[in-house]
Design a protein around this motif. Structure first.
Motif, short mmCIF file in Angstrom:
data_model
loop_
_atom_site.label_atom_id
_atom_site.label_comp_id
_atom_site.label_asym_id
_atom_site.label_seq_id
_atom_site.Cartn_x
_atom_site.Cartn_y
_atom_site.Cartn_z
N LEU A 1 1.96 -16.30 -11.25
CA LEU A 1 1.95 -17.55 -10.05
C LEU A 1 2.82 -16.39 -8.63
O LEU A 1 2.48 -17.25 -7.68
N SER A 2 3.71 -15.44 -8.69
CA SER A 2 3.78 -15.29 -7.22
C SER A 2 3.36 -13.23 -7.28
O SER A 2 3.65 -13.04 -5.93
N GLU B 1 -3.26 -16.89 0.88
CA GLU B 1 -3.78 -17.25 -0.31
C GLU B 1 -3.36 -19.05 -0.84
O GLU B 1 -4.17 -19.16 -1.20
N GLU C 1 9.80 -13.06 3.57
CA GLU C 1 8.52 -13.11 3.16
C GLU C 1 7.70 -13.34 3.71
O GLU C 1 6.23 -12.23 3.43
N SER D 1 -1.12 -6.02 -5.40
CA SER D 1 -0.30 -5.03 -4.35
C SER D 1 0.76 -3.91 -5.33
O SER D 1 1.03 -3.19 -4.62
N THR E 1 4.80 -18.79 -3.60
CA THR E 1 5.12 -18.04 -3.40
C THR E 1 4.69 -18.63 -1.57
O THR E 1 5.08 -19.52 -1.53
N ARG F 1 -5.28 -9.54 0.74
CA ARG F 1 -3.51 -9.78 0.14
C ARG F 1 -3.13 -9.58 1.53
O ARG F 1 -2.94 -9.27 2.18
N ALA F 2 -1.74 -10.62 0.78
CA ALA F 2 -0.74 -10.84 1.90
C ALA F 2 -0.28 -8.68 2.41
O ALA F 2 0.16 -8.45 3.62
N SER F 3 -0.41 -8.24 1.74
CA SER F 3 -0.13 -7.09 1.81
C SER F 3 -1.43 -6.01 2.25
O SER F 3 -0.94 -5.22 2.76
N ARG G 1 1.42 -10.06 -6.86
CA ARG G 1 -0.21 -9.27 -6.59
C ARG G 1 -0.04 -8.13 -6.64
O ARG G 1 0.63 -7.57 -6.83
N ASP H 1 2.58 -17.82 1.17
CA ASP H 1 1.24 -16.77 1.47
C ASP H 1 0.84 -17.68 2.03
O ASP H 1 -0.54 -18.28 1.18
N PRO I 1 9.66 -9.05 -1.99
CA PRO I 1 10.38 -10.39 -1.41
C PRO I 1 9.88 -11.33 -2.26
O PRO I 1 11.13 -12.09 -2.87
N HIS I 2 8.56 -11.46 -2.49
CA HIS I 2 7.74 -12.23 -3.07
C HIS I 2 7.96 -12.86 -3.84
O HIS I 2 7.20 -13.55 -4.70
N LEU J 1 6.53 -10.53 6.31
CA LEU J 1 5.75 -9.42 5.50
C LEU J 1 4.44 -10.35 5.45
O LEU J 1 3.02 -9.32 5.91
N ALA J 2 4.09 -11.42 5.22
CA ALA J 2 3.09 -11.50 4.88
C ALA J 2 1.78 -12.33 6.10
O ALA J 2 1.04 -13.25 5.64
#
Lengths: 464, 464
Positions: B408-409, A333, A134, B413, A328, A411-413, B411, A330, B394-395, A137-138
């Motif tokens: 809370l988790s 975030e 996770e 995306s 998360t 965004r992490a994505s 996105r 992240d 995963p997140h 990926l972020a």
């Protein structure tokens, strides 16, 4: 020097500078005082054996270098230093969403600590695998971890290609065994995985590890040349309770036991008071506070006094805390929430600029891990931990201000590519070193056993 | 009834219930009092002509229906009601990131209002296109908009397949022209695009539109059967200023001019005080407050008194505000920030549960737009505005608590598919009705002209 990898056509965030003390009071024209984030358009990054060799305009790259290297075209993307998570408990992905809308004491005593009785080595491996995947990926290339059965976490880090500062957690209630295991772990794994793994001593907190054990902890840390990663002053009520019971604050406890002198990552520090600065400032070169703002909102704590610490020259890193608190891992975030909440706390929209927020999540977070000389910037001599983010997404356009986009819109994505030590660990938004499908399936199958608290036991009692 | 579209194998959030007044004080065992979010695993949704016909276990769907319909397999996904953004200024995507780290007065007087002098009809079209695309991709199927040149926005909504409640903004400084244009717009577009467009009157604020114009506004609204969308009590300082100048709060102004009686979306309301409840509660069936928490953090305002309003039975919707304030149009993020900040404001981790947050962003936000009988739930008779989110990320794993995961988790995306009125407008994370490439390029080319303030003019002066 021949390079093995070249990233071309990126907008490169080469580095940030820490803002001046008291900057909201300085003239608005003094933009440098508010922190800087330097972005170089259409630049290339040359990497040799995991290290950044040069950063050049793409047009000036030697064609011979280009011909001999793996080339990653980053057109339309921004390259930022790998993000650093300065405080987490990675395997706790397994408890994500398992203790919601409850006060802190209930979170520990009725939910998490009774469930942690059920923990197996396999759970830790699975939880850490999910967490590391996770995070990569972020765009989180490094994390400071604090948990049980840390050998399993170290193996996951080694295999995944990620970077981490790992600590084996202990309570004084475990007798001498916990601290000995933590020291032995710190010694054995420090510098492992070609230097991607560094270590710290892992006392749980000033309220669960007694002073004698904290003194022994500091001694181990000095002997091993590692820092101490510890929860302290997690809330103002902990500070009040410590003052009432013992007449000293948690930070003074860390000072008096030698922990600050050894070097420390203080997790949370929302209960740090002004008087604590006299204990912290002499060790500003080796002490940092990891701030996990999203968690303080969720658990209804106050916030880390980031402004007071900043003005005193104390390093503040961005952390997520464990995914059972944060939900998360992240860092983008967490950086955003920290920067926004700080504006509200001080009723000052000019405080904690986007450039400052980027500095916290990169250079200051790297410094918090004791790695400020090699992580947190894209400059020659730094390790090649680089994250590429796609700027062509609707939610990032049009582009007026890249620093603001990275702090408030991204965004992490949007992460497409991640390199750690020059190795591509995420490509086209997918992990190259791990497949999490089986991990997730096995974790879900474990949930009934993990969450069963019919045994009536707990690993510790929360009464700070 | 034959169905034209069937979504199968989804976990369906059929609906939420509003928590009881004062629920944190009720016994923790009374989980229903804390709000409910009902998820039905492996269910199917049948859609006929834009309306939800039935929700059934996938295994119970009539094979004849399946054979005759377009089938969307939502295995591994959750289906939630289309998210509703109760307050924005969609074309302001063009100013995203253009006024950062500045106080509110500077934001208006030195940045936004001087730039808005440069606004062209084309800018509004481009900004609205980008905004609508960004929102649809993030699962936001409906939005309450408030801006100039609203015909251009309406055309974009009609073409894109989105749903919106639109208002044409005016100041009293425009004389009678602004209000007349707003009324004419509201009349002409209400019910357009097969009912996807509804309208409101759009007075800017209680401090920029005088009482006579607000009275005329209320009259237009009653005549046209629409609500009034207006900024009021945007900050506590506005409320104090109104009391000092006129002896009445902004909410009382809305009451005394008949705006509340006509029905209103009050944007922000962070300066609503307890005494205002006597003006609001008699019209609780037609008045709502749009809360845009992320923006209050960024602009260092206080927060909407969500708990006081909740306990008084006043509907609270989730809004983003314009993207020049928020930097995104992401209702999932706005819902998350609102829920977290509320816990901190009240120092109570048990307040504003995830189920409650989901209720705010779906049912209550739909009710804020006056569409609570047809939007905000996935139940027979509701319009088929449905969002599918991929839970296998995963997140989001492992899955202990789906409501917590969505608040809370998750996105934006994670949104894979979006339907409005039963029509697929996002498929596999991509827009089906719009291509934004040219829009973004043209907007970026417009930036120098848009941001040029050498003319020294402004559209209005901020001195509330």
């Amino acid at each position: 020097m021949t390079v093995d990898t070249i990233i071309t056509h990126a907008t490169v965030l080469t580095g940030t500078t820490r803002p001046a003390a008291g900057y909201p009071a300085l003239p608005a024209e003094d933009t440098a005082a508010r922190g800087t984030a330097t972005f170089l358009p259409d630049h290339a990054i040359g990497i040799t054996a995991g290290e950044i060799a040069w950063v050049l305009p793409t047009g000036e790259v030697d064609p011979v270098d280009l011909a001999g290297a793996t080339v990653l075209d980053a057109g339309g993307q921004v390259a930022v230093p790998g993000l650093v998570n300065t405080h987490t408990h990675s395997p706790m992905t397994m408890f994500r969403g398992s203790a919601e809308d409850v006060p802190t004491a209930s979170w520990f005593n009725e939910h998490i600590w009774p469930m942690e009785v059920n923990l197996t080595e396999r759970d830790v491996t699975l939880g850490a695998r999910l967490a590391v995947g996770e995070m990569l990926l972020a765009g989180v290339t490094s994390f400071a971890d604090h948990y049980f059965m840390a050998d399993r976490i170290a193996e996951v880090v080694a295999d995944s290609g990620a970077r981490a500062l790992l600590a084996s957690t202990y309570f004084s209630s475990q007798g001498t065994e916990g601290i000995a295991r933590s020291a032995e772990f710190a010694e054995r794994w420090n510098g492992a995985a070609d230097g991607r793994i560094t270590t710290a001593m892992g006392p749980h907190a000033t309220y669960t590890v007694d002073d004698a054990d904290l003194e022994a902890t500091a001694e181990h840390a000095r002997r091993l040349g590692v820092r101490v990663h510890v929860h302290a002053a997690e809330s103002m009520s902990q500070t009040r309770s410590s003052l009432a019971r013992r007449g000293v604050t948690p930070v003074q406890v860390l000072h008096d036991t030698g922990v600050l002198e050894a070097g420390a990552i203080i997790a949370h520090g929302t209960g740090i008071i002004e008087d604590d600065l006299r204990w912290l400032t002499p060790f500003a070169d080796r002490v940092a506070v990891a701030s996990c703002s999203k968690v303080y909102l969720k658990h209804a704590h106050s916030e880390t006094p980031v402004r007071m610490l900043h003005d005193a020259g104390i390093t503040v890193g961005v952390g997520t805390d464990g995914p059972a608190s944060n939900n998360t891992l992240d860092v983008l975030e967490s950086m955003r929430v920290l920067s926004l909440v700080q504006k509200m706390v001080h009723a000052d929209a000019t405080w904690l600029t986007s450039a400052h927020a980027l500095d916290l999540a990169t250079r200051q977070s790297a410094a918090a891990l004791g790695l400020g000389d090699r992580l947190g910037a894209i400059q020659p001599g730094f390790r090649a931990d680089v994250v590429l983010l796609d700027l062509d997404k609707p939610h990032l356009q049009p582009m007026h201000d890249l620093a603001a986009a990275l702090v408030l819109s991204v965004r992490a994505s949007d992460v497409t590519t991640v390199l750690v030590e020059g190795r591509v660990v995420v490509r086209d938004g997918a992990l190259t070193t791990m497949d999490l499908t089986d991990t997730i399936a096995e974790l879900n199958a474990r949930l009934p056993g993990l969450t069963d608290t019919a045994h009536g036991r707990t690993i510790q009692d929360y009464a700070p």
